[in-house]
Design a protein around this motif. Structure first.
Motif, mmCIF file in Angstrom:
data_model
loop_
_atom_site.group_PDB
_atom_site.id
_atom_site.type_symbol
_atom_site.label_atom_id
_atom_site.label_comp_id
_atom_site.label_asym_id
_atom_site.label_seq_id
_atom_site.Cartn_x
_atom_site.Cartn_y
_atom_site.Cartn_z
ATOM 1 N N SER A 176 0.847 -1.182 0.000
ATOM 2 C CA SER A 176 0.000 0.000 0.000
ATOM 3 C C SER A 176 0.891 1.243 0.000
ATOM 4 C CB SER A 176 -0.896 -0.003 1.235
ATOM 5 O OG SER A 176 -0.141 0.318 2.387
ATOM 6 N N PRO A 177 0.322 2.418 -0.313
ATOM 7 C CA PRO A 177 1.131 3.647 -0.293
ATOM 8 C C PRO A 177 1.612 4.034 1.096
ATOM 9 C CG PRO A 177 -0.912 3.946 -1.529
ATOM 10 C CD PRO A 177 -1.037 2.657 -0.790
ATOM 11 N N CYS A 178 0.968 3.502 2.152
ATOM 12 C CA CYS A 178 1.329 3.865 3.516
ATOM 13 C C CYS A 178 2.739 3.386 3.847
ATOM 14 C CB CYS A 178 0.328 3.253 4.494
ATOM 15 S SG CYS A 178 0.822 3.302 6.230
ATOM 16 N N SER A 179 3.555 4.291 4.355
ATOM 17 C CA SER A 179 4.898 3.938 4.789
ATOM 18 C C SER A 179 5.397 5.014 5.727
ATOM 19 C CB SER A 179 5.842 3.818 3.590
ATOM 20 O OG SER A 179 6.056 5.081 2.994
ATOM 21 N N PHE A 180 6.525 4.770 6.379
ATOM 22 C CA PHE A 180 7.108 5.781 7.247
ATOM 23 C C PHE A 180 7.556 6.998 6.439
ATOM 24 C CE2 PHE A 180 8.140 1.848 9.795
ATOM 25 C CZ PHE A 180 7.143 2.071 10.740
ATOM 26 N N GLU A 181 7.892 6.776 5.171
ATOM 27 C CA GLU A 181 8.294 7.874 4.302
ATOM 28 C C GLU A 181 7.099 8.594 3.691
ATOM 29 O OE1 GLU A 181 11.253 5.111 5.165
ATOM 30 O OE2 GLU A 181 9.472 4.667 3.965
ATOM 31 N N ASN A 182 5.937 7.946 3.702
ATOM 32 C CA ASN A 182 4.735 8.502 3.093
ATOM 33 C C ASN A 182 3.570 8.373 4.078
ATOM 34 O OD1 ASN A 182 3.239 9.649 1.022
ATOM 35 N ND2 ASN A 182 2.779 7.691 0.048
ATOM 36 N N PRO A 183 3.674 8.996 5.260
ATOM 37 C CA PRO A 183 2.702 8.757 6.340
ATOM 38 C C PRO A 183 1.305 9.272 6.057
ATOM 39 C CG PRO A 183 4.188 10.542 6.926
ATOM 40 C CD PRO A 183 4.730 9.937 5.667
ATOM 41 N N GLU A 184 1.179 10.259 5.164
ATOM 42 C CA GLU A 184 -0.154 10.804 4.890
ATOM 43 C C GLU A 184 -1.080 9.775 4.251
ATOM 44 O OE1 GLU A 184 2.656 11.916 1.542
ATOM 45 O OE2 GLU A 184 2.665 11.996 3.732
ATOM 46 N N GLU A 185 -0.513 8.695 3.709
ATOM 47 C CA GLU A 185 -1.335 7.653 3.085
ATOM 48 C C GLU A 185 -1.789 6.583 4.077
ATOM 49 O OE1 GLU A 185 -2.552 7.677 0.122
ATOM 50 O OE2 GLU A 185 -1.456 9.445 -0.598
ATOM 51 N N CYS A 186 -1.300 6.632 5.317
ATOM 52 C CA CYS A 186 -1.721 5.653 6.319
ATOM 53 C C CYS A 186 -3.129 5.993 6.805
ATOM 54 C CB CYS A 186 -0.741 5.647 7.488
ATOM 55 S SG CYS A 186 0.950 5.195 7.011
ATOM 56 N N LYS A 187 -3.897 4.971 7.146
ATOM 57 C CA LYS A 187 -5.319 5.159 7.444
ATOM 58 C C LYS A 187 -5.689 4.530 8.777
ATOM 59 C CE LYS A 187 -6.813 5.341 2.594
ATOM 60 N NZ LYS A 187 -5.427 5.463 2.065
ATOM 61 N N CYS A 188 -6.679 5.132 9.415
ATOM 62 C CA CYS A 188 -7.294 4.554 10.602
ATOM 63 C C CYS A 188 -8.363 3.560 10.172
ATOM 64 C CB CYS A 188 -7.923 5.647 11.467
ATOM 65 S SG CYS A 188 -6.765 6.901 12.071
ATOM 66 N N SER A 189 -8.560 2.529 10.964
ATOM 67 C CA SER A 189 -9.540 1.509 10.594
ATOM 68 C C SER A 189 -10.965 2.043 10.622
ATOM 69 C CB SER A 189 -9.417 0.298 11.517
ATOM 70 O OG SER A 189 -9.610 0.682 12.865
ATOM 71 N N ASN A 190 -11.238 3.089 11.435
ATOM 72 C CA ASN A 190 -12.590 3.654 11.539
ATOM 73 C C ASN A 190 -12.755 4.936 10.724
ATOM 74 O OD1 ASN A 190 -11.013 5.385 12.998
ATOM 75 N ND2 ASN A 190 -12.130 5.141 14.936
ATOM 76 N N SER A 191 -11.813 5.180 9.811
ATOM 77 C CA SER A 191 -11.845 6.350 8.915
ATOM 78 C C SER A 191 -11.658 7.670 9.651
ATOM 79 C CB SER A 191 -13.161 6.392 8.108
ATOM 80 O OG SER A 191 -13.285 5.227 7.319
ATOM 81 N N ALA A 192 -11.227 7.626 10.910
ATOM 82 C CA ALA A 192 -10.955 8.866 11.647
ATOM 83 C C ALA A 192 -9.647 9.486 11.154
ATOM 84 C CB ALA A 192 -10.872 8.568 13.137
#
Length: 442
Positions: A176-192
């Motif tokens: 997935s795009p989520c990474s320590f270098e690209n943190p804005e792509e990380c998601k919460c499981s409840n969409s918060a």
């Protein structure tokens, strides 16, 4: 170190673009003699792009090994920068022999190497991850195949080694795009917008089902043992990550460094669980004290293990006042584990399954978050969508069956983090319980 002297060839040919192969000969694999001796086979790689990644990188490793008991062998591939992955670690069961023109790639059509029977012939998914090698490093230089024989009695021979580099080297490891270098792509499981990214550890039942064996009371190696694999997957929102801060103890006494204590054992280190959170600032983290780790110097290890990680139990169902209850029959010791990603979950199979749901790149929001290639004193862990497996023949993977145990159906229980040392998203799925048939133990 063994320098390969037979030949070293570079072959260019068309295959989904340009693929490049480096081929070399081999040599003797020495038998274990009181201590581990790793045989090192070197191969020079030249004239490649200076960066290997998901677009172009190492895509396949092939070799031929003649050995009468391949479950003695731990086989790693190491890059010029020193990064290594497991290709195969003590696979082949008790008496399987030979790797016959065996290849490893991320989507090997012969399946996972730990699920196969020797002699190994075909293309297999390795015990490690190619993404740890295709990490932006320069591939030019000396690559090494590291082979350690971990049990006395047999020697063998590496007959040849082949490395292939190509475009799209890891078709089954899309992250997935989520990474320590690209943190804005990380998601919460409840969409918060703000949340803790907690791990969620589960036992992967299929690994244990495929690697479990009861040994007879007169077996020369594993007399009266029930041996089995245990694999822990992380299907949470964040990685399971531990950090050591060089706080070493012999019992209650603090010591300056990793040293031998008066009882001959290595000092233990306090470790901290690092918990990541998504916030307006990106990914932030906090550390909390979470047990200890220690240096394991047994053959095949020589790295740090987290204490009290799993417990094994053999139980049977009994009726008490009309109700069915579980009675403990035998218990394995609390087993310490080295935490790292030996593999990665995929929606294309049912390895990482919980309550009928297959977990992988399609339904884990932060799939791939984390990067744990080995078990160091300062950091180790399991990525989101990663799993950590200990095979049937690894040290400590057994329950000693009591003498006089009657034949019949029992239940094997494997519980993660029995003492609730670590924080998780869900603790209700930390125990695997599966039926096993046991022969009479005299």
């Amino acid at each position: 170190m063994k320098k390969i002297t037979l030949y070293s060839l570079l072959i260019l040919y068309a295959y989904n673009g340009i693929a490049q192969q480096f081929v070399a000969g081999g040599g003797l694999i020495n038998d274990f003699k009181n201590s581990v001796r790793t045989d090192t086979f070197s191969i020079e790689v030249t004239k490649l792009p200076k960066v290997i990644d998901s677009n172009f990188g190492i895509s396949k490793v092939c070799f031929n090994i003649s050995h009468p008991r391949v479950s003695d062998l731990k086989i790693e591939l190491q890059s010029p920068s020193g990064v290594s992955i497991w290709l195969s670690n003590r696979n082949g069961r008790d008496v399987g022999r030979d790797y016959q023109n065996t290849c490893f790639r991320s989507n090997g059509f012969s399946g996972y190497i730990h699920q196969a029977n020797a002699p190994f012939e075909g293309e297999f998914i390795p015990d490690g991850r190619f993404s740890f090698l295709n990490n932006g490093q320069n591939p030019n230089g000396t690559w090494k195949l590291l082979i350690a024989d971990l049990r006395e009695g047999e020697s063998g021979n590496l007959n040849y080694l082949n490395l292939e580099f190509s475009e799209n080297p890891m078709p089954s490891e899309g992250l997935s795009p989520c990474s320590f270098e690209n943190p804005e792509e990380c998601k919460c499981s409840n969409s918060a917008n703000n949340c803790e990214l907690l791990p969620d550890l589960i036992m992967l039942k299929k690994f244990t089902e495929q690697q479990i064996k009861e040994y007879s009371k007169d077996d020369p190696q594993y007399a009266g043992q029930l041996r089995f694999a245990a694999t822990i997957g992380n299907i949470g929102d964040g990685p399971m990550e531990t950090h050591g801060m060089s706080e070493w103890y012999c019992g209650d006494k603090k010591v300056d460094s990793l040293t031998r204590c008066a009882d001959g054992k290595f000092a233990r280190q306090k470790v901290y669980q690092r918990i990541y959170s998504k916030s307006s600032k990106g990914l932030i983290w906090k550390d909390r004290l979470a047990g200890t780790n220690y240096f394991d110097d047994k053959p095949g290890h020589n790295h740090f293990h987290v204490d009290d990680w799993v417990e094994f139990r053999l139980v049977k169902n009994i009726k008490v006042k009309g109700k069915v209850k579980s009675e403990l029959v035998a218990k394995g010791r609390k087993v310490s584990y080295c935490l790292f990603d030996s593999g990665i979950c995929s929606n294309s199979n049912d390895l990482c399954q919980e309550k009928g749901v297959n977990f992988g790149e399609k339904n884990l929001k932060n799939y791939g978050l984390g990067n744990y290639t080995d078990c160091k004193s300062k950091k180790q862990g399991i990525s989101v969508g990663g799993y950590d497996t200990y095979g049937l023949l690894y040290e400590g993977q057994f329950i000693q069956l009591p003498k006089g145990l009657k034949s019949g159906q029992y239940f094997l229980e494997i519980e993660i983090d029995l003492n609730h040392i670590y924080r998780e998203k869900d603790r209700t799925n930390n125990t695997l319980r599966m039926p096993v048939l046991i022969s009479k133990q005299e």
